[in-house]
Write a protein that holds these residues in place. Structure first.
Motif, PDB file in Angstrom:
ATOM      1  N   ARG A 159     -59.260 -20.000   6.540  1.00 15.62           N
ATOM      2  CA  ARG A 159     -59.610 -20.772   5.355  1.00 15.62           C
ATOM      3  C   ARG A 159     -60.500 -21.920   5.784  1.00 15.62           C
ATOM      4  NH1 ARG A 159     -58.681 -16.945   3.336  1.00 15.62           N
ATOM      5  NH2 ARG A 159     -57.015 -16.287   1.930  1.00 15.62           N
ATOM      6  N   HIS A 160     -61.612 -22.067   5.104  1.00 21.74           N
ATOM      7  CA  HIS A 160     -62.504 -23.167   5.420  1.00 21.74           C
ATOM      8  C   HIS A 160     -61.874 -24.447   4.889  1.00 21.74           C
ATOM      9  CE1 HIS A 160     -66.058 -25.639   5.657  1.00 21.74           C
ATOM     10  NE2 HIS A 160     -66.706 -24.676   6.268  1.00 21.74           N
ATOM     11  N   ARG A 161     -61.496 -25.319   5.821  1.00 21.41           N
ATOM     12  CA  ARG A 161     -60.699 -26.493   5.413  1.00 21.41           C
ATOM     13  C   ARG A 161     -61.459 -27.410   4.468  1.00 21.41           C
ATOM     14  NH1 ARG A 161     -58.873 -25.509  10.560  1.00 21.41           N
ATOM     15  NH2 ARG A 161     -60.534 -26.682  11.551  1.00 21.41           N
TER      16      ARG A 161
ATOM     17  N   HIS B  49     -63.835 -26.683   2.431  1.00 25.09           N
ATOM     18  CA  HIS B  49     -63.952 -26.020   1.129  1.00 25.09           C
ATOM     19  C   HIS B  49     -62.642 -26.127   0.346  1.00 25.09           C
ATOM     20  CE1 HIS B  49     -65.418 -22.235  -1.243  1.00 25.09           C
ATOM     21  NE2 HIS B  49     -65.300 -23.305  -1.999  1.00 25.09           N
ATOM     22  N   GLN B  50     -61.551 -26.049   1.081  1.00 23.22           N
ATOM     23  CA  GLN B  50     -60.245 -26.177   0.410  1.00 23.22           C
ATOM     24  C   GLN B  50     -60.045 -27.590  -0.138  1.00 23.22           C
ATOM     25  OE1 GLN B  50     -57.547 -24.548   3.514  1.00 23.22           O
ATOM     26  NE2 GLN B  50     -56.760 -23.325   1.816  1.00 23.22           N
ATOM     27  N   ILE B  51     -60.516 -28.562   0.629  1.00 22.91           N
ATOM     28  CA  ILE B  51     -60.354 -29.957   0.197  1.00 22.91           C
ATOM     29  C   ILE B  51     -61.308 -30.281  -0.954  1.00 22.91           C
ATOM     30  CG2 ILE B  51     -60.556 -32.382   0.939  1.00 22.91           C
ATOM     31  CD1 ILE B  51     -59.900 -31.337   3.816  1.00 22.91           C
TER      32      ILE B  51
ATOM     33  N   PRO C  69     -63.235 -28.052  -3.289  1.00 19.36           N
ATOM     34  CA  PRO C  69     -63.633 -26.724  -3.789  1.00 19.36           C
ATOM     35  C   PRO C  69     -64.874 -26.745  -4.693  1.00 19.36           C
ATOM     36  CG  PRO C  69     -61.603 -27.480  -4.839  1.00 19.36           C
ATOM     37  CD  PRO C  69     -61.901 -28.447  -3.751  1.00 19.36           C
TER      38      PRO C  69
ATOM     39  N   TRP D  58     -68.346 -21.045   4.707  1.00 19.59           N
ATOM     40  CA  TRP D  58     -67.790 -21.741   3.541  1.00 19.59           C
ATOM     41  C   TRP D  58     -66.926 -20.811   2.681  1.00 19.59           C
ATOM     42  CZ3 TRP D  58     -67.676 -26.807   2.493  1.00 19.59           C
ATOM     43  CH2 TRP D  58     -67.403 -27.219   1.183  1.00 19.59           C
ATOM     44  N   TYR D  59     -67.238 -19.497   2.752  1.00 21.69           N
ATOM     45  CA  TYR D  59     -66.529 -18.527   1.912  1.00 21.69           C
ATOM     46  C   TYR D  59     -65.489 -17.740   2.704  1.00 21.69           C
ATOM     47  CZ  TYR D  59     -70.442 -19.814  -0.984  1.00 21.69           C
ATOM     48  OH  TYR D  59     -71.363 -20.545  -1.677  1.00 21.69           O
ATOM     49  N   ASN D  60     -65.032 -18.311   3.787  1.00 15.64           N
ATOM     50  CA  ASN D  60     -63.971 -17.728   4.614  1.00 15.64           C
ATOM     51  C   ASN D  60     -64.355 -16.413   5.276  1.00 15.64           C
ATOM     52  OD1 ASN D  60     -62.312 -19.852   3.719  1.00 15.64           O
ATOM     53  ND2 ASN D  60     -61.770 -18.686   1.891  1.00 15.64           N
TER      54      ASN D  60
END
Lengths: 157, 243
Positions: B23-25, B27-29, B31, B55-57
């Motif tokens: 998981r792209h950290r 991007h998770q933070i 979105p 960015w898209y895992n």
């Protein structure tokens, strides 16, 4: 600043850093109070500045926010507020490279894709620097100027 | 150095196989963040696991110029002059699958349907990951879109830059990628041909994307010795090959 720190950790690995290699840290620390005060002023006034800049743009050209798909004044305002925040952060950390690579170069392509170049030019080349000049002290302007010049060079025609 | 996301088709509607447990950290933070194309933010380097995620895992691989030379020359040795067509087909399949993946990403990221978005905007959204990953900057000329063709300029093509001045077009994988992507995007068969190439001593690569009759005409004129400028002029004047 981040890249300079990163660079220093790499080049000075296994030895002490030379005096001249620490100059950027001295310069930054000497300006940090000015940077924080400029950052706080921009944070407090960003919304008002955006309104003021858009009013000046509309006075100059009432149809400046009419893009191919209608009136996009709200989106342009949102972008302007975001740009001011990113510029203020870049000034706070003295981090021009990241601002250019992460935001300005990408945003330029978005501006171009919507044929928004003329308005972008007046916003980031003229109105934003002038409005910042009115807000900041000469010392604060000095730390903000490189950021505004970079923004202007990339987002103006 | 260029990188390639390992997007693959499994034949189902989901055209990507995401890296498991990656998981792209950032991007998770964040979105909804759309300005994430600096190398530092777009790619996530995991030193402990020894991998790179975009960015898209999707898992990403960095390759050297030696790899590109090996790929091109190895293919030439295996299949001879057909290597150009093979590279084009690889690019075409990649582009078709990427059109599906891109639609998912775009609609998720911008919360709007692809077909309701400005074409120039969505094209920039498509190409930015390629720019970040080292495939070069581009410029799209859509002025002849209504006439069934368009031009794309690529600055700093990874293939041409690597191979150097070899006196012929070499960016077949790009041509295939554009053909496949635009075919997938508009759901009509399109082709692409490289009209000029950095590897021919030009300053940038120029591609023509369009319906097959335009591509065939351009290929014919090119074989007759016409320059990119001649071909562009003829196409803009509406000229096709005289039968």
């Amino acid at each position: 600043m981040f890249r300079q720190l990163n660079h220093l950790t790499v080049v000075a690995d296994g030895r002490y850093a030379r005096p001249e290699e620490l100059n950027f840290l001295r310069d930054y620390l000497a300006s940090v109070e000015t940077r924080i005060s400029a950052y706080e002023k921009i944070r407090a006034e960003a919304e008002m500045m955006a309104d003021k800049i858009q009013a000046m743009q509309k006075a100059e050209n009432p149809r400046c926010f009419h893009l191919t798909n209608g009136d996009r004044a709200e989106i342009c305002r949102r972008d302007l507020v975001d740009t001011m925040r990113l510029c203020a952060s870049a000034m706070l950390f003295s981090e021009l490279d990241l601002l250019r690579d992460n935001f300005l170069l990408w945003y330029r392509t978005i501006v171009k894709s919507f044929n928004y170049e003329a308005s972008s030019s007046s916003t980031y080349g003229k109105f934003l620097p002038n409005t910042m000049k009115q807000l900041l002290t000469p010392e604060e302007q000095q730390v903000m100027q490189p950021i505004l010049a970079l923004g202007s060079s990339i987002l103006s025609e | 150095m260029v990188s390639a996301a390992q997007a693959q088709s499994n034949g189902s509607t989901d055209a990507t196989i995401l890296a498991q447990n990656y998981r792209h950290r950032l991007h998770q933070i964040h979105p909804r963040r759309t300005n994430h194309y600096s190398l530092r933010d777009y790619l996530q380097f995991d030193n402990q696991r020894g991998d790179i995620t975009d960015w898209y895992n999707q898992r990403v691989t960095l390759v050297t110029e030696d790899f590109v030379i090996g790929l091109v020359e190895g293919l030439e040795e295996e299949v001879g002059s057909a290597s150009a067509l093979v590279m084009y087909r690889i690019g075409e399949e990649w582009g078709k699958r990427d059109a599906v993946v891109f639609k998912q990403h775009f609609e998720q990221e911008y919360h709007r349907e692809l077909r309701k978005s400005a074409l120039t905007f969505l094209l920039e959204a498509w190409w930015w990951p390629f720019t970040t990953q080292g495939w070069g900057n581009w410029e799209v000329d859509l002025t002849e879109q209504k006439n069934g063709f368009m031009f794309i300029n690529i600055f700093d093509s990874v293939v041409a830059r690597t191979l150097g001045d070899v006196g012929k077009p070499v960016c077949y994988i790009y041509a295939g990628l554009f053909a496949g992507f635009f075919t997938g995007l508009i759901q009509k068969p399109l082709g692409c041909i490289e009209l000029q190439c950095y590897a021919m001593g030009e300053t940038y690569c120029k591609f023509l994307v369009g319906k097959q009759d335009r591509i065939d005409a351009a290929a014919f004129w090119q074989n007759e010795g016409a320059t990119a400028r001649d071909i562009e002029k003829r196409l803009r004047q509406g000229e096709l090959v005289k039968q």
